[in-house]
Design a protein around this motif. Structure first.
Motif, PDB file in Angstrom:
ATOM      1  N   HIS A  52      64.847  16.326 146.205  1.00 52.25           N
ATOM      2  CA  HIS A  52      64.826  17.193 147.066  1.00 52.25           C
ATOM      3  C   HIS A  52      65.707  16.979 148.361  1.00 52.25           C
ATOM      4  O   HIS A  52      65.934  18.219 148.458  1.00 52.25           O
ATOM      5  N   VAL A  75      66.661  22.849 145.467  1.00 51.69           N
ATOM      6  CA  VAL A  75      66.358  23.575 144.655  1.00 51.69           C
ATOM      7  C   VAL A  75      64.937  23.873 144.454  1.00 51.69           C
ATOM      8  O   VAL A  75      64.660  23.617 142.761  1.00 51.69           O
ATOM      9  N   THR A  76      64.062  22.816 145.143  1.00 55.28           N
ATOM     10  CA  THR A  76      62.920  22.894 145.508  1.00 55.28           C
ATOM     11  C   THR A  76      62.198  23.840 145.553  1.00 55.28           C
ATOM     12  O   THR A  76      60.452  24.006 144.460  1.00 55.28           O
ATOM     13  N   ILE A  77      62.735  25.165 145.589  1.00 52.59           N
ATOM     14  CA  ILE A  77      62.000  26.149 145.377  1.00 52.59           C
ATOM     15  C   ILE A  77      61.809  27.119 143.391  1.00 52.59           C
ATOM     16  O   ILE A  77      61.158  27.560 143.311  1.00 52.59           O
ATOM     17  N   ASP A  78      62.905  26.532 143.204  1.00 55.36           N
ATOM     18  CA  ASP A  78      63.406  27.276 141.758  1.00 55.36           C
ATOM     19  C   ASP A  78      62.697  25.998 141.296  1.00 55.36           C
ATOM     20  O   ASP A  78      63.031  24.800 140.773  1.00 55.36           O
ATOM     21  N   PHE A  79      61.583  26.182 140.397  1.00 57.87           N
ATOM     22  CA  PHE A  79      60.884  24.821 139.810  1.00 57.87           C
ATOM     23  C   PHE A  79      61.665  24.478 138.859  1.00 57.87           C
ATOM     24  O   PHE A  79      61.699  22.932 138.695  1.00 57.87           O
ATOM     25  N   ALA A 105      64.282  22.372 139.714  1.00 57.49           N
ATOM     26  CA  ALA A 105      64.298  21.194 140.590  1.00 57.49           C
ATOM     27  C   ALA A 105      63.361  20.231 139.219  1.00 57.49           C
ATOM     28  O   ALA A 105      64.378  18.468 139.761  1.00 57.49           O
TER      29      ALA A 105
END
Length: 164
Positions: free
Chosen positions: A74, A78-82, A85
């Motif tokens: 977290h 980079v939580t939007i880019d799986f 992440a």
């Protein structure tokens, strides 16, 4: 009048049961003794319970390390880019030991699963058999596995209806 008992309360009580004494169930009864209908299942206890105890002891540390690795993921932003992440989580998991401990625990639980798998679809006929099966189910997070077994045995023994 029938009493209703919650699934969580019943399974919690079974999960809290620690090791079963080796003689329970008379897996190898002496002359004149009647064998338990769950003798084959109960014969697994000496090998199965140490595995479950090891896996259960690892559980809190596995959870802690997972949370730590997830927090690192977290914090990378980079939580939007799986894919990114997941890569951050995998790197943190390797670094903090989560991956190693998770795999070790999974291996232990796989051994336990292999041992008890012949008995999964068969409802135990004794409280001791049910306790052993419920202990396994709790370690594996398989509440569903013993729900019908619990309600059948409780109804058979005491007439108490268990609500799921």
């Amino acid at each position: 009048m029938k009493r209703l008992t919650s699934r969580r309360a019943v399974l919690g009580a079974f999960a809290a049961a620690s090791a079963l004494p080796a003689g329970i169930g008379l897996a190898n009864p002496g002359a004149g003794a009647e064998a338990s209908p769950d003798a084959a299942l109960l014969a697994l206890a000496p090998a199965l319970l140490p595995l479950l105890e090891r896996a259960e002891a690892m559980g809190p540390e596995v959870s802690r390390l997972y949370e730590e690795a997830d927090e690192i993921r977290h914090n990378t932003g980079v939580t939007i880019d799986f894919k990114a992440a997941q890569a951050a989580f995998d790197e943190a998991s390797e670094r903090n030991g989560y991956s190693r401990l998770w795999n070790e625990r999974a291996g232990i639980l796989d051994q336990a699963d292999e041992m008890i798998s012949p008995f999964i679809s068969e409802p135990p006929q004794t409280l001791e058999g049910l306790l052993l099966k419920a202990r396994f189910a709790a370690a594996m997070d398989y509440d569903w596995m013993v729900q019908d077994d619990v309600s059948k045995l409780i109804a058979q023994r005491s007439g108490v209806e268990v609500s799921w």
